[in-house]
Design an enzyme around this catalytic site. Structure first.
Site, PDB file in Angstrom:
ATOM      1  CB  CYS A  44      51.604  39.109  44.663  1.00 36.31           C
ATOM      2  SG  CYS A  44      50.584  39.041  46.469  1.00 36.31           S
ATOM      3  CB  CYS A  57      43.012  45.857  38.581  1.00 36.10           C
ATOM      4  SG  CYS A  57      43.007  47.104  39.979  1.00 36.10           S
ATOM      5  CB  CYS A  64      39.103  44.573  45.498  1.00 33.20           C
ATOM      6  SG  CYS A  64      39.903  43.843  43.018  1.00 33.20           S
ATOM      7  CB  CYS A  77      38.139  45.931  36.139  1.00 35.32           C
ATOM      8  SG  CYS A  77      37.224  46.105  38.260  1.00 35.32           S
ATOM      9  CB  CYS A  88      36.716  48.559  43.962  1.00 37.59           C
ATOM     10  SG  CYS A  88      37.821  49.506  43.739  1.00 37.59           S
TER      11      CYS A  88
END
Ligand code: AMP
Length: 478
Positions: free
Chosen positions: A2, A253, A403, A453, A456
């Site tokens: 978002c 991320c 994720c 991070c 994933c």
């Protein structure tokens, strides 16, 4: 995924927020909304399904004007895609509807906190959305613990696990706050040309947004990024103030840099386009002995991998070309509920140039492979168009895990790299060769590799497996 935006204490803040949202539309296309507070203390909220230009029209903006405003674009990762789950949320407090909130990111202990607030304190939720939970948790500390708004945010921030980049309006103040790991992007800018960016910065004219690419459209200057775990307060006639910083291990991320953020954004201390070009150069480095030459063309799957392909071509000194056209009127194919619709979506989205591929060796660059839908279809298209060889190069490591922090990834058994070997994937895609960038090589690309991070790609999640279990089992999980 978002996007969030907010502006403090300027006239027509709602119109400016709508413009900010328009420039971060890529972060969410399902729904959008804004909440604006006027000088009389009323908060108006308007949201709807669809794109910013269609929902937040001039007519609506005239009706919902205010001097403080926040807004949100939504791309659902948890909770149904409907209007009730759109943001912002207005939380009605006994003294009036004085709290409005929007947030980007997923809360892992959502269900635990919601059940606790509902069962023990009689809270009623109107949506299944993480943003509403954050707002109600803050309201809990305000109402039941009688804490100040600042302390309420601090306590809520301690209890929430997961990712949140959030903006809150409370009475005539605005707060920006972020999870201790800084998962999702968050930048601070100002409309004030005179503000001394190294000294005290007036609250008036502060702009908060997911990405710095939003600043240009409203004429704002970047001040800095919100720090992981930081809470800032904006107050009329006072400087922007950091209330607290509750930082944990930084976990930005990396997929934001690979795919999600716009190339003209600066985030996590990096320029997105620069990172993507370096990824391309790294992929080219793997191919030094492939014997690619004048008969080889480097091509992107438009648009998300354009800069990676360009970086590859420049570094390898090969020609870069655009053999695939993308129809921009096709919506997201990735989120379609079944494989048939996803396959069709890719066919509608891409088309090869006529007489372009005959006899060519193609280095086909994409940002990521998730289920393998896009590249399998495109490879077939290019073969039918006459391509002699197709070498697929991927600007991310293999996606092997879901994720839980706000990127929409399917469950593990749908991830092609989690269930097939390298050679099986290459064969499934119909490619002559396939290479992904290695995680370790991001060490050469990122300024602070250890701040990112990669869960994933390496399954090294920040929280314990049982925490994710809760998230996966929440009743609204997809
Ligand atoms: P797939 O076709 O399932 O292999 O998905 C990979 C394609 O989807 C790539 O071209 C990406 O640009 C895009 N993509 C990757 N991750 C996401 C995501 N979380 N949401 C939307 N699109 C994505």
């Amino acid at each position: 995924m978002c996007g969030i935006a907010g502006i403090f204490n300027v006239s027509d803040s709602e119109t400016l927020v709508a413009e900010l949202l328009f420039s971060i539309q890529h972060r969410g296309q399902e729904s959008c909304g804004l909440a604006a507070r006027n000088e009389r203390g009323n908060i108006f909220c308007y949201k709807g399904m669809g794109l910013v230009k269609n929902v937040l029209t001039e007519e609506i903006l005239k009706k919902y004007s205010g001097n403080i405003a926040i807004g949100h674009v939504r791309y659902p990762t948890a909770g149904k895609s409907d209007e009730t789950n759109s943001q912002p949320h207005v939380i009605e407090l006994p003294e009036g509807p004085h709290l409005a909130i929007c947030s980007n990111g997923d809360i892992i202990n959502y269900y635990e906190l919601r059940t606790w607030l509902e069962n023990d304190y009689g809270f009623t939720f109107k949506s299944d959305n993480d943003g509403e939970l954050i707002g109600r948790l803050i309201a809990f500390y305000l109402l039941h613990k009688k804490l100040s708004i600042e302390d309420s945010i601090i306590e809520a921030q301690k209890q929430l696990k997961g990712a949140f980049s959030s903006i809150l309006i409370y009475r005539d103040k605005m707060f920006g706050f972020r999870d201790p790991h800084g998962y999702r992007p968050y930048v601070i800018g100002t409309l004030d040309d005179e503000a001394d960016l190294n000294g005290e910065i007036p609250s008036e004219g502060i702009v908060l947004a997911s990405e710095s690419c939003a600043f240009g459209i409203v004429g704002a200057r970047m001040i800095r990024e919100m720090r992981p775990g930081e809470i800032i307060r904006l107050e009329k006639g006072k400087p922007m103030t950091t209330v607290a910083v509750n930082a944990g291990k930084t976990q930005h991320c990396v997929f934001e840099l690979i795919y999600f953020s716009r190339p003209d954004t600066k985030v996590f201390g990096e320029k997105v386009y620069d990172v993507r070009k370096k990824i391309g150069a790294q992929l080219a480095d793997y191919d030094k002995n492939m014997g690619f030459g004048d008969d080889t063309v480097v091509m992107a799957v438009p648009d998300s991998s354009n800069f990676v392909a360009l970086g590859y071509a420049q570094s390898a000194k090969l020609s870069f070309d655009m053999g695939l056209l993308r129809n921009h009127y096709v919506g997201r194919t990735f989120t379609k509920p079944d494989q048939k619709q996803r396959d069709e979506g890719v066919r509608h989205k891409f088309n090869p140039l006529p007489d372009f591929f005959e006899g060519k060796k193609v280095v086909l660059v994409d940002d990521s492979i998730v289920r393998g839908t896009t590249l399998r279809k495109i490879t077939r298209m290019l073969r039918n168009a006459g391509a002699k060889e197709i070498h697929i190069r991927i600007g991310s490591p293999k996606v092997i895990g879901s994720c839980y922090y706000g990127i929409d990834t399917p469950t593990r058994n749908e991830l092609i790299a989690a269930v097939k070997s390298h050679d099986e994937i290459c064969e499934y895609l119909g490619a002559d060769s396939l290479k992904h960038i290695e995680i370790a090589d991001f060490g050469k690309i990122l300024h602070k590799f250890e701040d990112f991070c990669f869960a994933c790609f390496n399954l090294e999640y920040q929280y314990k497996p049982e925490d994710y279990h809760q998230k996966v089992n929440r009743p609204d999980a997809k």
